[in-house]
Design a protein around this motif. Structure first.
Motif, PDB file in Angstrom:
ATOM      1  N   VAL A   1      -0.302  16.519   3.339  1.00  0.00           N
ATOM      2  CA  VAL A   1      -0.037  17.718   3.063  1.00  0.00           C
ATOM      3  C   VAL A   1       1.922  17.381   3.479  1.00  0.00           C
ATOM      4  N   ARG A   2       2.818  18.359   2.628  1.00  0.00           N
ATOM      5  CA  ARG A   2       4.080  18.140   2.463  1.00  0.00           C
ATOM      6  C   ARG A   2       4.654  18.842   3.848  1.00  0.00           C
ATOM      7  N   VAL A   3       5.332  17.768   4.900  1.00  0.00           N
ATOM      8  CA  VAL A   3       6.174  18.914   5.921  1.00  0.00           C
ATOM      9  C   VAL A   3       7.919  18.909   5.247  1.00  0.00           C
TER      10      VAL A   3
ATOM     11  N   TYR B   1       0.772  14.181   8.008  1.00  0.00           N
ATOM     12  CA  TYR B   1       2.761  15.497   7.739  1.00  0.00           C
ATOM     13  C   TYR B   1       3.436  14.042   6.875  1.00  0.00           C
ATOM     14  N   GLN B   2       4.020  14.309   6.496  1.00  0.00           N
ATOM     15  CA  GLN B   2       4.153  13.641   4.906  1.00  0.00           C
ATOM     16  C   GLN B   2       5.991  14.624   4.470  1.00  0.00           C
ATOM     17  N   SER B   3       6.802  12.945   5.248  1.00  0.00           N
ATOM     18  CA  SER B   3       8.054  13.912   4.603  1.00  0.00           C
ATOM     19  C   SER B   3       7.975  13.565   3.755  1.00  0.00           C
TER      20      SER B   3
ATOM     21  N   GLY C   1       9.108   9.955   7.651  1.00  0.00           N
ATOM     22  CA  GLY C   1       9.031   9.856   9.155  1.00  0.00           C
ATOM     23  C   GLY C   1       7.688  10.831   9.140  1.00  0.00           C
ATOM     24  N   HIS C   2       6.668   9.878   8.834  1.00  0.00           N
ATOM     25  CA  HIS C   2       5.532  10.527   8.557  1.00  0.00           C
ATOM     26  C   HIS C   2       4.657  10.123   9.989  1.00  0.00           C
ATOM     27  N   SER C   3       3.631  11.570   9.716  1.00  0.00           N
ATOM     28  CA  SER C   3       3.260  11.790  10.454  1.00  0.00           C
ATOM     29  C   SER C   3       1.370  11.796  10.407  1.00  0.00           C
TER      30      SER C   3
ATOM     31  N   LYS D   1      -4.760  13.466  -5.519  1.00  0.00           N
ATOM     32  CA  LYS D   1      -4.110  11.368  -6.174  1.00  0.00           C
ATOM     33  C   LYS D   1      -4.002  10.380  -4.477  1.00  0.00           C
ATOM     34  N   GLU D   2      -2.962  11.328  -3.807  1.00  0.00           N
ATOM     35  CA  GLU D   2      -2.953  10.666  -2.296  1.00  0.00           C
ATOM     36  C   GLU D   2      -3.839  10.627  -1.193  1.00  0.00           C
ATOM     37  N   GLU D   3      -4.732  11.656  -1.600  1.00  0.00           N
ATOM     38  CA  GLU D   3      -5.657  11.713  -0.486  1.00  0.00           C
ATOM     39  C   GLU D   3      -6.902  10.410  -1.036  1.00  0.00           C
TER      40      GLU D   3
ATOM     41  N   HIS E   1      -0.147  19.802  -1.004  1.00  0.00           N
ATOM     42  CA  HIS E   1      -0.066  18.990  -2.535  1.00  0.00           C
ATOM     43  C   HIS E   1       0.243  17.662  -2.793  1.00  0.00           C
ATOM     44  N   ILE E   2       0.031  16.644  -2.414  1.00  0.00           N
ATOM     45  CA  ILE E   2       0.561  15.517  -2.705  1.00  0.00           C
ATOM     46  C   ILE E   2       0.497  14.966  -4.163  1.00  0.00           C
ATOM     47  N   ASP E   3       1.053  14.150  -4.862  1.00  0.00           N
ATOM     48  CA  ASP E   3       0.283  13.615  -5.942  1.00  0.00           C
ATOM     49  C   ASP E   3      -0.330  14.743  -7.120  1.00  0.00           C
TER      50      ASP E   3
ATOM     51  N   SER F   1      11.227  12.109   2.183  1.00  0.00           N
ATOM     52  CA  SER F   1      12.038  10.568   0.866  1.00  0.00           C
ATOM     53  C   SER F   1      10.738  10.491   1.121  1.00  0.00           C
ATOM     54  N   GLY F   2       9.422  10.021   0.633  1.00  0.00           N
ATOM     55  CA  GLY F   2       8.226   9.888   0.088  1.00  0.00           C
ATOM     56  C   GLY F   2       8.584  10.333  -1.624  1.00  0.00           C
ATOM     57  N   SER F   3       9.051  11.655  -1.466  1.00  0.00           N
ATOM     58  CA  SER F   3       9.401  11.963  -2.911  1.00  0.00           C
ATOM     59  C   SER F   3      10.345  11.421  -3.442  1.00  0.00           C
ATOM     60  N   GLY F   4      11.737  10.734  -2.517  1.00  0.00           N
ATOM     61  CA  GLY F   4      12.484  10.738  -3.102  1.00  0.00           C
ATOM     62  C   GLY F   4      13.955  11.129  -3.277  1.00  0.00           C
TER      63      GLY F   4
ATOM     64  N   PRO G   1       0.570  -1.118   0.270  1.00  0.00           N
ATOM     65  CA  PRO G   1       0.344   0.023  -0.253  1.00  0.00           C
ATOM     66  C   PRO G   1       0.892   1.616  -0.255  1.00  0.00           C
ATOM     67  N   ASN G   2       0.380   2.693  -0.219  1.00  0.00           N
ATOM     68  CA  ASN G   2       0.716   3.964  -0.059  1.00  0.00           C
ATOM     69  C   ASN G   2       0.956   3.510   1.514  1.00  0.00           C
ATOM     70  N   CYS G   3       2.506   4.457   1.621  1.00  0.00           N
ATOM     71  CA  CYS G   3       3.231   4.963   2.957  1.00  0.00           C
ATOM     72  C   CYS G   3       2.560   5.610   3.935  1.00  0.00           C
ATOM     73  N   SER G   4       1.306   6.045   3.559  1.00  0.00           N
ATOM     74  CA  SER G   4       0.886   6.505   4.605  1.00  0.00           C
ATOM     75  C   SER G   4      -0.757   6.213   4.825  1.00  0.00           C
TER      76      SER G   4
HETATM   77  C1  2RA Z   1       4.591  10.326  -0.609  1.00  0.00           C
HETATM   78  N1  2RA Z   1       2.872   8.117  -0.537  1.00  0.00           N
HETATM   79  O1  2RA Z   1       4.611  10.270   0.382  1.00  0.00           O
HETATM   80  C2  2RA Z   1       3.751   9.594  -1.347  1.00  0.00           C
HETATM   81  C3  2RA Z   1       4.906   8.242  -2.640  1.00  0.00           C
HETATM   82  N2  2RA Z   1       5.461   7.732  -2.125  1.00  0.00           N
HETATM   83  O2  2RA Z   1       5.496  11.086  -1.686  1.00  0.00           O
END
Ligand code: 2RA
Length: 340
Positions: A235-237, A156-158, A242-244, A211-213, A200-202, A160-163, A128-131
């Motif tokens: 949300v990207r932070v 509150y997504q780190s 580490g995702h919260s 699309k992330e939502e 805004h993610i994806d 590193s999820g984007s690479g 699955p998706n990390c979140s």
């Molecule tokens: C992100 N869930 O955090 C997406 C892909 N890993 O960017």
């Protein structure tokens, strides 16, 4: 007797963690191959105390290999996963390509391990998706006790999820703000990420969600229960790893916060860090490199009859990706591919 394992995308953030976690958990490996694109051929990656030289994915023959952990983008997965699966090598795919395919199980072992049995339709299992992964680990034990009606989650997504490029961008932008003349324009994200947050993610969808939502909604329904209503704001932070998540839950029946805390304390994959004092909660910098999904700030939501609020933190490269994939391989081996 062990397994012949392939890690596809071995030079990426998730691929490297897959190798680390296979070694840490002493997965029974008879032989292992690290694959990457032609331009990364020969790159050395670590597997425990060993060093592997990456092989060219395009030239690799999956015949005779047992399990392939895929950690490459959807486009490359679309090309190579069917090739691997057709040889009889079971693909565990971290991309979003197969997650919503009715013939492909979408699995979080603490939640729906038995779904692995359905791998035989396409010889593919989706991660699955990390979140989503960390959230359903937290929701499942509560849902079993008091049936969840609705979930409202803010993430509150780190970066590193984007690479790797996004990690570099946060680092360089942060330096650029302190060291004049090092200005680094946004390239991965549409706006500055240093000392900022981006809702805004994806990609954006027609209804105004992203699309992330949408992934969090669709995947929670597939993994857990299609009757659960989910609404998400992702949300990207400016955090490296580490995702919260702030999760508000409405149940069919009342669930007392003390009972919820006890249930979570006993649940697989969860560590409860929850004291109503300075520092009595988990934060993303503390979860890096750990396996657990951490739960804090457990409290009643008194604005509705059967409500609860929780705070959920986990290493997005581990439980959100590489660890979950390795756990699926462990379940697959124990349930379906017994050796020896
Ligand atoms: C992100 N869930 O955090 C997406 C892909 N890993 O960017």
């Amino acid at each position: 007797m062990g397994y012949k394992i392939v890690v596809v995308g071995a030079t990426g953030n998730v691929g490297r963690e897959m190798l680390n976690i296979l070694a840490e958990r002493e997965f029974p490996v008879d032989e292992i191959a690290a694959l990457a694109s032609r331009r990364s051929m020969g790159t050395e990656v670590s597997f425990g105390d060993k060093t592997l030289k990456c092989q060219d994915l395009d030239q690799f023959d999956f015949t005779g290999w047992d399990i392939a952990l895929f950690a490459i983008g959807s486009d490359a997965t679309k090309k190579y996963a069917p090739i691997a699966a057709k040889t009889g090598c079971v693909v565990i795919d971290n991309s979003s390509l197969y997650r919503y395919d009715p013939d492909v199980p979408l699995v979080v072992p603490e939640v729906n391990a038995e779904a692995v049995d359905g791998y035989t339709k396409k010889n593919i299992i989706a991660n699955p998706n990390c979140s989503t992964a960390q959230m359903v680990v937290a929701l499942k034990p509560l849902h079993d006790r008091a049936r969840i009606k609705r979930v409202v989650v803010s993430t509150y997504q780190s970066v590193s999820g984007s690479g790797k490029e996004a990690i570099d961008e946060l680092w360089n932008q942060t330096k650029g703000i302190y060291v004049p003349g090092q200005e680094v324009a946004p390239s991965v994200y549409p706006k500055q990420i240093a000392f900022n947050v981006i809702p805004h993610i994806d990609v954006f969808l027609d209804d105004g969600s992203t699309k992330e939502e949408w992934k969090m909604v669709a995947e929670t329904k597939k993994i857990m229960d299609k009757s659960i209503k989910v609404t998400a704001t992702c949300v990207r932070v400016p955090v490296f790893v580490g995702h919260s998540e702030s999760i508000n839950i409405e149940f069919e029946d009342f669930l007392d916060e003390e009972e919820a805390r006890d249930i979570l304390r006993e649940a697989p994959g969860i560590l409860v860090i929850d004291k109503r004092e300075d520092g009595g909660y988990m934060t993303p910098v503390e979860c890096v490199g750990e396996y657990a999904t951490y739960i804090s700030r457990i409290r009643q939501d008194s604005t509705i009859d059967n409500g609860l609020n929780i705070w959920c933190v986990s290493d997005n490269l581990r439980k959100g990706a590489a660890l979950n994939a390795v756990q699926i391989a462990e379940v697959l081996g124990n349930r379906c591919l017994k050796k020896g």
